[in-house]
Design a protein around this motif. Sequence first.
Motif, short mmCIF file in Angstrom:
data_model
loop_
_atom_site.label_atom_id
_atom_site.label_comp_id
_atom_site.label_asym_id
_atom_site.label_seq_id
_atom_site.Cartn_x
_atom_site.Cartn_y
_atom_site.Cartn_z
N PRO A 1 0.82 -1.27 0.10
CA PRO A 1 -0.05 0.05 0.12
C PRO A 1 0.76 1.37 -0.25
N ALA A 2 0.23 2.24 -0.36
CA ALA A 2 1.05 3.57 -0.83
C ALA A 2 1.10 4.37 0.49
N TRP A 3 1.71 3.72 1.47
CA TRP A 3 1.94 4.58 2.92
C TRP A 3 3.04 4.41 3.31
N SER A 4 3.82 5.51 3.77
CA SER A 4 5.25 5.31 4.18
C SER A 4 5.37 5.02 5.63
N GLN A 5 4.17 4.62 6.46
CA GLN A 5 4.11 4.36 7.91
C GLN A 5 3.43 3.04 7.92
N ILE B 1 -0.51 4.84 14.69
CA ILE B 1 0.55 5.35 13.60
C ILE B 1 -0.24 6.34 12.78
N LEU B 2 0.40 7.49 12.52
CA LEU B 2 -0.11 8.35 11.53
C LEU B 2 0.42 8.04 9.92
N GLN B 3 -0.31 7.88 9.12
CA GLN B 3 0.20 7.38 7.85
C GLN B 3 0.18 8.58 6.90
N THR B 4 1.22 8.59 6.02
CA THR B 4 1.26 9.81 4.94
C THR B 4 1.68 9.02 3.72
N PRO B 5 1.49 9.78 2.46
CA PRO B 5 1.99 9.07 1.25
C PRO B 5 3.59 9.42 1.34
N GLU C 1 2.99 20.79 -4.56
CA GLU C 1 2.04 21.85 -4.46
C GLU C 1 0.81 21.60 -5.36
N GLY C 2 -0.44 21.87 -4.98
CA GLY C 2 -1.50 21.55 -5.91
C GLY C 2 -2.23 20.09 -5.96
N ASP C 3 -1.40 19.25 -5.44
CA ASP C 3 -1.66 17.81 -5.38
C ASP C 3 -2.87 17.74 -4.03
N SER C 4 -3.54 16.55 -3.82
CA SER C 4 -4.20 16.27 -2.89
C SER C 4 -3.36 15.57 -1.90
N LEU C 5 -3.86 15.77 -0.51
CA LEU C 5 -3.08 14.84 0.61
C LEU C 5 -3.86 14.38 1.45
N THR C 6 -3.61 13.13 1.85
CA THR C 6 -4.29 12.62 2.92
C THR C 6 -3.90 11.82 4.01
N LEU C 7 -3.92 12.25 5.22
CA LEU C 7 -3.29 11.65 6.67
C LEU C 7 -4.35 10.66 7.10
N ARG C 8 -3.86 9.50 7.70
CA ARG C 8 -4.63 8.44 7.96
C ARG C 8 -4.26 7.97 9.56
N CYS C 9 -5.02 8.08 10.59
CA CYS C 9 -4.69 7.77 11.98
C CYS C 9 -5.31 6.41 11.94
N LEU C 10 -4.30 5.34 12.40
CA LEU C 10 -4.62 3.99 12.43
C LEU C 10 -4.11 3.33 13.66
N ILE C 11 -5.19 2.27 14.28
CA ILE C 11 -4.71 1.60 15.39
C ILE C 11 -4.42 0.30 15.13
N ARG C 12 -3.42 -0.35 15.88
CA ARG C 12 -3.00 -1.41 15.70
C ARG C 12 -4.05 -2.71 15.74
#
Length: 225
Positions: free
Chosen positions: A23-27, A110-114, A120-131
């Motif tokens: 999946p496209a998340w760095s964390q 964890i807080l997941q980011t792409p 600039e100009g792109d969309s950004l989604t941050l996702r908070c997940l529980i184990r």
Amino acid sequence: MCPNPILLSVSEGCPKAVLTLQPAWSQIFSGETVTLSCEVEGDSAGWRFKQYRDGREEAGCSDLYRRRNGDSCTISKARHSHSGVYWCESASGQERSNAVNLTVSYGRVILQTPPQPVFEGDSLTLRCLIRDGYKAARVIFYKYNRELQSRADTELSVDRVSKSDEGFYKCKAWWWWNSSPYSSDSAEVRVSVRGRFILTERVLTPFSVCNVSQIHSHWSLFQLC
């Protein structure tokens, strides 16, 4: 002497290889699976995965939990030792893909980011997940420890990113387990925003190049006569 120097042209060369995550998340949590894919323009023979961790460079797809399949490397049951900066490079080591920072966490939240940076100009989604897939009853997102929003939704979205969105983010989540309330903070994650370069060009006939200055490994500055 160059009469009427007119053109300033800035461009960024395209890499011959692009490294992506799926999946496209760095964390990710420890124990999860992630696949790194090296998409190479042209012949990919001889390209290899590399990892930079704890101050040293090492092979990036070479242990019990990492399996290479063609141009992909799948990490199963990820461990903290799999955290680091990854890229793929040619056999000579002279050509490299973009670098991706992967963080494997043993934490509860964890807080997941792409992969960074975002543009600039792109969309950004941050996702908070529980184990272990627990559902959050409430989530608070923070930037520089200042509360941004409190909600039941586990995602924070920005439609059009600007430099003002750059910074350190984290989240705090609440959930229920065996009828008891629990809460935990994620680690801070840096969001880096990069500006887009616009290629401008004016053509004069006849013209010649008076001067070329290298201002970046992929960028050149041309002055036309």
